[in-house]
Design a protein around this motif. Structure first.
Motif, PDB file in Angstrom:
ATOM      1  N   ASN A  73       4.653 -29.884  -4.106  1.00 61.65           N
ATOM      2  CA  ASN A  73       5.393 -28.872  -4.877  1.00 61.65           C
ATOM      3  C   ASN A  73       5.080 -27.447  -4.443  1.00 61.65           C
ATOM      4  OD1 ASN A  73       6.650 -30.820  -6.536  1.00 61.65           O
ATOM      5  ND2 ASN A  73       4.805 -30.992  -7.785  1.00 61.65           N
ATOM      6  N   ALA A  74       4.189 -27.327  -3.446  1.00 62.87           N
ATOM      7  CA  ALA A  74       3.836 -25.982  -2.981  1.00 62.87           C
ATOM      8  C   ALA A  74       4.963 -25.417  -2.129  1.00 62.87           C
ATOM      9  CB  ALA A  74       2.540 -26.031  -2.175  1.00 62.87           C
ATOM     10  N   HIS A  75       5.090 -24.083  -2.136  1.00 58.33           N
ATOM     11  CA  HIS A  75       6.128 -23.421  -1.337  1.00 58.33           C
ATOM     12  C   HIS A  75       5.627 -23.104   0.060  1.00 58.33           C
ATOM     13  CE1 HIS A  75       8.704 -23.132  -4.813  1.00 58.33           C
ATOM     14  NE2 HIS A  75       7.746 -22.514  -5.504  1.00 58.33           N
ATOM     15  N   ALA A  76       4.298 -23.070   0.235  1.00 58.32           N
ATOM     16  CA  ALA A  76       3.739 -22.761   1.545  1.00 58.32           C
ATOM     17  C   ALA A  76       3.678 -24.029   2.395  1.00 58.32           C
ATOM     18  CB  ALA A  76       2.336 -22.171   1.392  1.00 58.32           C
ATOM     19  N   PRO A  77       3.855 -23.912   3.714  1.00 57.96           N
ATOM     20  CA  PRO A  77       3.708 -25.074   4.601  1.00 57.96           C
ATOM     21  C   PRO A  77       2.260 -25.563   4.587  1.00 57.96           C
ATOM     22  CG  PRO A  77       4.884 -23.289   5.696  1.00 57.96           C
ATOM     23  CD  PRO A  77       4.318 -22.705   4.447  1.00 57.96           C
ATOM     24  N   LEU A  78       2.059 -26.833   4.254  1.00 60.25           N
ATOM     25  CA  LEU A  78       0.716 -27.395   4.134  1.00 60.25           C
ATOM     26  C   LEU A  78       0.623 -28.697   4.920  1.00 60.25           C
ATOM     27  CD1 LEU A  78       0.096 -26.906   0.308  1.00 60.25           C
ATOM     28  CD2 LEU A  78      -0.672 -25.428   2.152  1.00 60.25           C
ATOM     29  N   THR A  79      -0.577 -28.971   5.435  1.00 58.13           N
ATOM     30  CA  THR A  79      -0.830 -30.216   6.158  1.00 58.13           C
ATOM     31  C   THR A  79      -2.186 -30.775   5.736  1.00 58.13           C
ATOM     32  OG1 THR A  79      -1.926 -29.103   8.008  1.00 58.13           O
ATOM     33  CG2 THR A  79       0.468 -29.408   8.172  1.00 58.13           C
ATOM     34  N   LEU A  80      -2.337 -32.083   5.882  1.00 58.88           N
ATOM     35  CA  LEU A  80      -3.621 -32.748   5.709  1.00 58.88           C
ATOM     36  C   LEU A  80      -3.902 -33.554   6.969  1.00 58.88           C
ATOM     37  CD1 LEU A  80      -3.520 -34.102   2.027  1.00 58.88           C
ATOM     38  CD2 LEU A  80      -4.977 -32.267   2.911  1.00 58.88           C
ATOM     39  N   THR A  81      -5.127 -33.418   7.492  1.00 59.90           N
ATOM     40  CA  THR A  81      -5.523 -34.219   8.651  1.00 59.90           C
ATOM     41  C   THR A  81      -6.695 -35.099   8.275  1.00 59.90           C
ATOM     42  OG1 THR A  81      -7.089 -32.589   9.508  1.00 59.90           O
ATOM     43  CG2 THR A  81      -4.774 -32.369  10.201  1.00 59.90           C
ATOM     44  N   ASP A  82      -6.851 -36.211   9.014  1.00 56.38           N
ATOM     45  CA  ASP A  82      -7.927 -37.170   8.742  1.00 56.38           C
ATOM     46  C   ASP A  82      -8.967 -37.101   9.849  1.00 56.38           C
ATOM     47  OD1 ASP A  82      -9.579 -39.276   8.173  1.00 56.38           O
ATOM     48  OD2 ASP A  82      -7.982 -40.714   7.787  1.00 56.38           O
ATOM     49  N   PRO A  83     -10.134 -36.507   9.579  1.00 59.35           N
ATOM     50  CA  PRO A  83     -11.157 -36.359  10.626  1.00 59.35           C
ATOM     51  C   PRO A  83     -11.814 -37.669  11.019  1.00 59.35           C
ATOM     52  CG  PRO A  83     -12.022 -35.636   8.516  1.00 59.35           C
ATOM     53  CD  PRO A  83     -10.562 -35.938   8.293  1.00 59.35           C
ATOM     54  N   HIS A  84     -11.597 -38.733  10.242  1.00 63.61           N
ATOM     55  CA  HIS A  84     -12.217 -40.016  10.546  1.00 63.61           C
ATOM     56  C   HIS A  84     -11.383 -40.834  11.532  1.00 63.61           C
ATOM     57  CE1 HIS A  84     -15.188 -39.198   7.509  1.00 63.61           C
ATOM     58  NE2 HIS A  84     -14.238 -39.000   6.606  1.00 63.61           N
ATOM     59  N   LYS A  85     -10.167 -40.379  11.787  1.00 60.32           N
ATOM     60  CA  LYS A  85      -9.333 -41.037  12.777  1.00 60.32           C
ATOM     61  C   LYS A  85      -9.442 -40.294  14.099  1.00 60.32           C
ATOM     62  CE  LYS A  85      -5.942 -42.968   9.535  1.00 60.32           C
ATOM     63  NZ  LYS A  85      -4.507 -43.036   9.166  1.00 60.32           N
ATOM     64  N   GLU A  86      -9.149 -41.022  15.169  1.00 55.15           N
ATOM     65  CA  GLU A  86      -9.254 -40.428  16.499  1.00 55.15           C
ATOM     66  C   GLU A  86      -8.353 -39.210  16.633  1.00 55.15           C
ATOM     67  OE1 GLU A  86      -8.869 -41.765  21.212  1.00 55.15           O
ATOM     68  OE2 GLU A  86      -8.448 -43.192  19.586  1.00 55.15           O
ATOM     69  N   ASP A  87      -8.922 -38.108  17.119  1.00 55.79           N
ATOM     70  CA  ASP A  87      -8.216 -36.856  17.399  1.00 55.79           C
ATOM     71  C   ASP A  87      -7.766 -36.134  16.137  1.00 55.79           C
ATOM     72  OD1 ASP A  87      -7.512 -35.030  19.354  1.00 55.79           O
ATOM     73  OD2 ASP A  87      -5.452 -35.750  19.480  1.00 55.79           O
ATOM     74  N   ASN A  88      -8.324 -36.507  14.956  1.00 60.41           N
ATOM     75  CA  ASN A  88      -8.050 -35.767  13.714  1.00 60.41           C
ATOM     76  C   ASN A  88      -6.537 -35.545  13.510  1.00 60.41           C
ATOM     77  OD1 ASN A  88      -8.644 -34.367  11.346  1.00 60.41           O
ATOM     78  ND2 ASN A  88      -8.931 -32.419  12.389  1.00 60.41           N
ATOM     79  N   PRO A  89      -5.756 -36.619  13.418  1.00 64.21           N
ATOM     80  CA  PRO A  89      -4.299 -36.462  13.339  1.00 64.21           C
ATOM     81  C   PRO A  89      -3.843 -36.015  11.943  1.00 64.21           C
ATOM     82  CG  PRO A  89      -4.863 -38.753  13.075  1.00 64.21           C
ATOM     83  CD  PRO A  89      -6.158 -38.021  13.355  1.00 64.21           C
TER      84      PRO A  89
END
Length: 743
Positions: free
Chosen positions: A401-417
């Motif tokens: 619901n945020a208006h700003a562009p947001l991302t989440l990455t997973d550091p436990h997966k290869e290359d932090n996708p």
């Protein structure tokens, strides 16, 4: 017990009787067969005829006269022994002498009997025949049994052994010894205790003691490692016991050795498994087929609150929370009773009543016949995981619901996708979720992306530190844009890193304005340099001429000229400062606010003035440190100049900035609107540019400044538009030449 009925020969005794007197043959046959029903007499008149008969017939005993034509009894004996070395041979002769008897014995005769008169001699002969045949048959039986036992011993994988009572000689040992112990049997015959050399060095003392016990007439049972060629990886079970006579004397020691390597390996694996179960962080328990708990591991006790003593004998129903319907448990039982594995999430209840969530797997345990004997349940406590997932769900909802562009990455997966992007991110970059997820965010970089910025970003992520950078990114269609990227680590309740949150903002317009302002700043700097040169040169000439005039004469008028020139120098300095400090800030750095305040206070002539800092030691702001230093120094000097030498200056935080206040006389409300004007001053020695410079620097940062009354009635300058707040405070009094700031 051995059944000898299968190796006992028939009861009839076939006797070959050889004599050159036919009447004696007939009489002997009649009397022997008549009075001894088991005897069957086959009569021959000479040795040659008897030898021919032997070639085609089985005979149990030979009775022969000595004095016969052709071959005599001794010569006949010699030829019989060449073919039949163990058949009973009785020399039955009328010519008796020591010489004949001795010669017969040397040639291997079984018995020697001299003919007599009367029928009693045939009774004696029959007894001699019966005894000789019985002994031979007994020996044959024993030989056959021994052969069978040897064959049996060679067929078994166990080692069978017989030693003398003192174990100084090997009576018997089968060939299985060589494969198991890794040494040849001949070596054992040469040295009966050579098996000690094939025993593991750590076990030899134990085995040697067992040998001593055997020698002392004791039974032994031991297990130890053998076979040097296989690094002593073979385990054997040895059992030995003494064999005694009726008088209790030990005549020999016997025993067997079994290869128990596989059992030992299974036991070792079982011990490892048991240790693994006991050390497992998962709660594990076993039940019988009726669901009665018969064992639990320590993790079960920790997770459920029930001790092993409390749980064993109960059913898992003691853990039920009431969360699940009866059909849930019926499905569980039906599944495992059908021999299948059941797995599901279960909400259980701790002994103290607190609920917890487990990922439970229950599997049937079967015996060798395939029959289910037990059930084993493995329970992984996922209570915190589910709580974290709920929090992440809330976070994701907020992100969605945020208006700003947001991302989440997973550091436990290869290359932090990236594992999540919201719609504003898609709008900003032009990439859909399907195109972005599973990729590292570097796919947004391009040829003009600054490698140093990328390196700083990577270093902060590796160190789990938050960071804000401005980076040149590219949209899907190839158009570049300036991205203000903020990356921060996200932790779970245990403080473990689980995600990185990325916030994007398109600052292309601001970046372009900043670049334009930088060009303007450059031009302003160039103008200030020119002005400085053109004004300072005449001023320097005037000051030089003034000094020459003062050297030639003394005049009060020259002092007024000197003061005017000094004021002109101060005005030029302030004008240049005003021009340069009004330049727009383009390069921001992180500044510890409390430390900056301390440094500024140390450079101001304060006499007995005091400083109170109400700024959290961790508060940082983004700005130009050298220019902000002038802000604080000018405000502090202003407070001392107008508040007197004993003034107290307080610097503290606001919700969106900071303030500088004093307990001096304050600024009249009607004058507050013009104090930031260039040239305005209420002090005789002032240039009127100090607060104007402060206003210019604050404005160059994009902040705001206003003046109001402090709590003590003095002046309070509030600078807003800056983030940071805190509550720590301390006081500094007098000269700034020591002491711990304690910020």
């Amino acid at each position: 017990m051995l059944n000898t009925s299968q190796i006992t020969t028939p009861g009839r005794i076939d006797v070959l009787h050889v004599d050159d007197d036919e009447s004696i043959l007939d009489l002997s046959a009649t009397l022997l067969e008549k009075n001894h029903g088991l005897l069957s007499i086959h009569s021959k008149l000479d040795a040659k005829e008897a030898l021919d008969y032997l070639e085609t017939n089985d005979i149990d005993c030979i009775v022969s006269d000595y004095d016969m034509p052709g071959l005599n009894g001794i010569e006949f004996l010699e030829q019989v022994r060449e073919v039949h070395p163990d058949i009973p041979f009785i020399l039955y002769t009328g010519k008796g002498s020591e010489e004949v008897a001795s010669k017969a014995i040397s040639k291997g005769v079984t018995d020697y009997l001299q003919k007599g008169t009367g029928t009693e001699q045939y009774e004696l002969l029959a007894n001699r025949i019966d005894n000789a045949v019985a002994q031979r048959r007994s020996e044959q039986r024993a030989s056959k049994i021994e052969r069978w036992l040897v064959e049996l011993a060679e067929e078994t994988t166990n080692i069978l052994w017989i030693f003398t009572a003192d174990m100084d000689d090997v009576i018997f040992i089968n060939s299985a010894f060589e494969e198991l112990y890794g040494i040849h049997i001949d070596r054992l015959h040469d040295d009966p205790l050579a098996f000690l050399d094939a025993t593991h060095p750590e076990d030899r003392r134990h085995v040697a003691k067992a040998v001593e016990r055997l020698r002392n007439g004791q039974t032994v049972e031991i297990e130890h490692r053998v076979n040097e060629s296989e690094d002593y990886q073979r385990w054997v079970y040895v059992q030995g016991k003494p064999i005694r006579t009726d008088d209790g004397e030990v005549t020999r020691v016997v025993g067997f050795i079994t290869d128990v390597t596989e059992r030992k390996e299974r036991e070792q694996q079982l011990r490892k498994f048991q240790r693994a179960v006991e050390s497992s962080g998962h709660a594990i328990y076993c039940t019988d087929t009726d669901g009665i708990i018969d064992c639990v591991n320590p993790a079960f006790e920790e997770i459920t609150g029930y001790t092993a003593e409390e749980a064993i004998g109960e059913t898992p129903a003691i853990l039920q929370s009431g969360e699940h319907e009866q059909a849930f448990y019926e499905d569980l039982w039906q599944t495992i009773l059908d021999g299948d594995v059941w797995r599901n999430e279960v909400v259980n209840e701790h002994k103290d009543g607190e609920r917890f969530v487990i990922d439970q797997t229950i599997a049937p345990v079967t015996d060798e016949s395939g029959e289910t004997t037990h059930f084993v349940a493995v329970n992984n406590d996922i209570t915190e995981q589910r709580a974290t997932e709920r929090k992440l769900g809330i976070l994701q909802t907020a992100i969605d619901n945020a208006h700003a562009p947001l991302t989440l990455t997973d550091p436990h997966k290869e290359d932090n996708p990236m594992v999540y992007v919201n719609e504003p991110f898609e709008d900003l970059t032009g990439y859909t979720k399907a195109e972005a997820l599973g990729r590292n965010c570097r796919f947004l970089q391009g040829e003009d992306t600054d490698p140093a910025t990328v390196a700083r970003l990577g270093e902060a992520i590796d160190n789990e530190e938050p960071i804000t950078v401005e980076i040149r990114n590219y949209r899907k269609d190839g158009t570049p844009f300036w991205n203000e990227l903020r990356v921060a680590p996200v932790y779970d309740a245990d403080g473990d890193l689980i995600r990185y949150l990325g916030t994007q903002r398109d600052v292309t317009d601001r970046k372009e304005r900043t670049q334009e302002l930088q060009h303007q700043n450059d031009r302003l700097e160039e103008f200030a340099s020119v002005v400085s040169h053109d004004l300072r040169n005449p001023l320097n000439v005037a000051e030089g001429r003034l000094q020459l005039a003062k050297d030639e004469c003394e005049s009060e008028e020259l002092s007024h000229v000197e003061g005017a020139l000094d004021r002109m120098g101060a005005l030029i300095d302030d004008l240049l400062t005003l021009a340069r400090q009004g330049e727009t800030i383009t390069d921001f750095e992180s500044i510890k606010l409390a430390a900056l305040v301390e440094n500024c206070w140390a450079t101001v002539e304060i006499t007995s003035a005091s400083l109170v800092v109400e700024i959290n030691s961790g508060t940082s702001i983004q700005g130009d440190q050298s220019r902000l230093k002038q802000v604080f120094e000018n405000l502090m000097r202003n407070a001392i100049e107008h508040g007197g030498p004993d003034v107290t200056v307080t610097v503290g935080e606001l919700d969106d900035g900071f303030y500088v206040a004093d307990d001096g006389p304050g600024i009249p409300e009607e004058d507050r609107g013009q104090i930031f004007d260039a040239g305005y001053s209420t002090a005789d020695a002032g240039t009127g540019f100090g607060l104007s410079i402060v206003d210019q620097i604050v404005g160059a940062h994009g902040w705001s400044i206003q003046v109001t009354e402090s709590e003590a009635g003095g002046a309070r300058f509030e600078i807003t538009g800056v983030s940071g707040a805190g509550s720590a405070s301390y006081e500094r009094v007098g000269e700034n030449n020591g002491g711990d700031p304690r910020v």
